[in-house]
Structures are given as structure tokens and as C-alpha cells.
Motif scaffolding. Structure first.
Motif, PDB file in Angstrom:
ATOM      1  N   VAL A  24      37.639  37.539 -12.011  1.00  0.00           N
ATOM      2  CA  VAL A  24      37.483  36.086 -12.027  1.00  0.00           C
ATOM      3  C   VAL A  24      36.672  35.670 -13.252  1.00  0.00           C
ATOM      4  N   ALA A  25      35.594  36.387 -13.522  1.00  0.00           N
ATOM      5  CA  ALA A  25      34.768  36.059 -14.689  1.00  0.00           C
ATOM      6  C   ALA A  25      35.567  36.215 -15.989  1.00  0.00           C
ATOM      7  N   GLN A  26      36.348  37.277 -16.093  1.00  0.00           N
ATOM      8  CA  GLN A  26      37.171  37.490 -17.281  1.00  0.00           C
ATOM      9  C   GLN A  26      38.205  36.375 -17.436  1.00  0.00           C
ATOM     10  N   TYR A  27      38.847  36.019 -16.335  1.00  0.00           N
ATOM     11  CA  TYR A  27      39.858  34.966 -16.368  1.00  0.00           C
ATOM     12  C   TYR A  27      39.238  33.627 -16.778  1.00  0.00           C
ATOM     13  N   GLU A  28      38.131  33.282 -16.147  1.00  0.00           N
ATOM     14  CA  GLU A  28      37.497  31.997 -16.455  1.00  0.00           C
ATOM     15  C   GLU A  28      37.062  31.927 -17.918  1.00  0.00           C
ATOM     16  N   HIS A  29      36.492  33.004 -18.414  1.00  0.00           N
ATOM     17  CA  HIS A  29      36.060  33.030 -19.809  1.00  0.00           C
ATOM     18  C   HIS A  29      37.261  32.901 -20.758  1.00  0.00           C
ATOM     19  N   SER A  30      38.281  33.704 -20.517  1.00  0.00           N
ATOM     20  CA  SER A  30      39.466  33.686 -21.377  1.00  0.00           C
ATOM     21  C   SER A  30      40.186  32.348 -21.309  1.00  0.00           C
ATOM     22  N   MET A  31      40.295  31.796 -20.113  1.00  0.00           N
ATOM     23  CA  MET A  31      40.964  30.508 -19.963  1.00  0.00           C
ATOM     24  C   MET A  31      40.187  29.407 -20.683  1.00  0.00           C
ATOM     25  N   GLN A  32      38.867  29.448 -20.588  1.00  0.00           N
ATOM     26  CA  GLN A  32      38.060  28.433 -21.262  1.00  0.00           C
ATOM     27  C   GLN A  32      38.242  28.510 -22.780  1.00  0.00           C
ATOM     28  N   LEU A  33      38.295  29.711 -23.320  1.00  0.00           N
ATOM     29  CA  LEU A  33      38.512  29.862 -24.762  1.00  0.00           C
ATOM     30  C   LEU A  33      39.844  29.241 -25.178  1.00  0.00           C
ATOM     31  N   GLN A  34      40.883  29.464 -24.386  1.00  0.00           N
ATOM     32  CA  GLN A  34      42.197  28.912 -24.709  1.00  0.00           C
ATOM     33  C   GLN A  34      42.259  27.408 -24.447  1.00  0.00           C
ATOM     34  N   TYR A  40      46.196  23.849 -27.936  1.00  0.00           N
ATOM     35  CA  TYR A  40      46.450  23.140 -26.672  1.00  0.00           C
ATOM     36  C   TYR A  40      45.767  21.775 -26.616  1.00  0.00           C
ATOM     37  N   ARG A  41      45.226  21.330 -27.728  1.00  0.00           N
ATOM     38  CA  ARG A  41      44.471  20.079 -27.770  1.00  0.00           C
ATOM     39  C   ARG A  41      45.264  18.893 -27.222  1.00  0.00           C
ATOM     40  N   ARG A  48      48.325  22.042 -18.850  1.00  0.00           N
ATOM     41  CA  ARG A  48      47.719  22.942 -19.837  1.00  0.00           C
ATOM     42  C   ARG A  48      47.568  24.368 -19.306  1.00  0.00           C
ATOM     43  N   THR A  49      47.111  24.515 -18.084  1.00  0.00           N
ATOM     44  CA  THR A  49      46.938  25.865 -17.529  1.00  0.00           C
ATOM     45  C   THR A  49      48.264  26.607 -17.521  1.00  0.00           C
ATOM     46  N   ARG A  50      49.318  25.959 -17.046  1.00  0.00           N
ATOM     47  CA  ARG A  50      50.635  26.609 -16.998  1.00  0.00           C
ATOM     48  C   ARG A  50      51.095  27.002 -18.399  1.00  0.00           C
ATOM     49  N   ARG A  51      50.905  26.129 -19.370  1.00  0.00           N
ATOM     50  CA  ARG A  51      51.305  26.424 -20.753  1.00  0.00           C
ATOM     51  C   ARG A  51      50.526  27.621 -21.282  1.00  0.00           C
ATOM     52  N   ILE A  52      49.230  27.668 -21.027  1.00  0.00           N
ATOM     53  CA  ILE A  52      48.407  28.792 -21.482  1.00  0.00           C
ATOM     54  C   ILE A  52      48.881  30.086 -20.839  1.00  0.00           C
ATOM     55  N   LEU A  53      49.121  30.051 -19.536  1.00  0.00           N
ATOM     56  CA  LEU A  53      49.580  31.260 -18.840  1.00  0.00           C
ATOM     57  C   LEU A  53      50.949  31.706 -19.348  1.00  0.00           C
TER      58      LEU A  53
END
Length: 82
Positions: A24-34, A40-41, A48-53
Motif C-alpha cells: 500500500v505504501a509503495q502504491y500510494e507513493h508511486s501513484m502520487q508521483l504520477q 497527467y496535468r 486520472r487513476t485509470r489512465r495512470i494504471l
């Protein structure tokens, strides 16, 4: 045809809890960076989450793994209550 890999993993309940927290920590950190990346601005927040994934298969796999671990944690809790 979609090719998939099925993994079988045996962990103790303590390992499941710790690994789930780690993922969860890895996902949250990586997702926040993206999430705040220029790429994705202008993508609306609701998609946005779906596009990032979709663009980052490792994040998508991480999401699937921690969802599976969450289900395992719930099963462990149910066993501990009985």
C-alpha cells in the motif's frame, strides 16, 4: 487472447499484514508521483487513476496484488475470530 500468470504464495498472517502495508505504501507513493506529473496535468481527476494504471503496468499489478492480499487478510481475520 490474454496471457496471464497465476502465482501461489504462502505467507504467515504476520507476513500478510506486513507485506500488505508495504505494498500500500509503495502504491500510494508511486501513484502520487504520477498523479502530479506533467503528463497527467490535464487529465480530469475522475479518470486520472485509470489512465495512470493503464500507462504503468507495474502499478496496475501492484494494485491487483494488494487487493488480493487484502482479501487474504480478511480471511485470516475471520479465522482468528473463530
Amino acid at each position: 487472447m490474454t496471457h496471464t500468470v497465476n502465482l501461489q504464495l504462502e505467507l504467515t498472517p504476520k507476513q500478510v499484514r506486513a507485506y500488505h502495508r508495504f505494498l500500500v505504501a509503495q502504491y500510494e507513493h508511486s501513484m502520487q508521483l504520477q498523479w502530479f506529473a506533467d503528463r497527467y496535468r490535464y487529465v480530469p481527476a475522475e479518470i486520472r487513476t485509470r489512465r495512470i494504471l493503464d500507462d504503468h503496468p507495474a502499478l496496475s499489478a501492484l494494485s491487483a496484488l494488494f487487493n488480493t492480499l487484502q482479501a487474504a487478510r480478511n480471511a485470516v481475520r475471520a479465522l482468528e475470530l473463530h
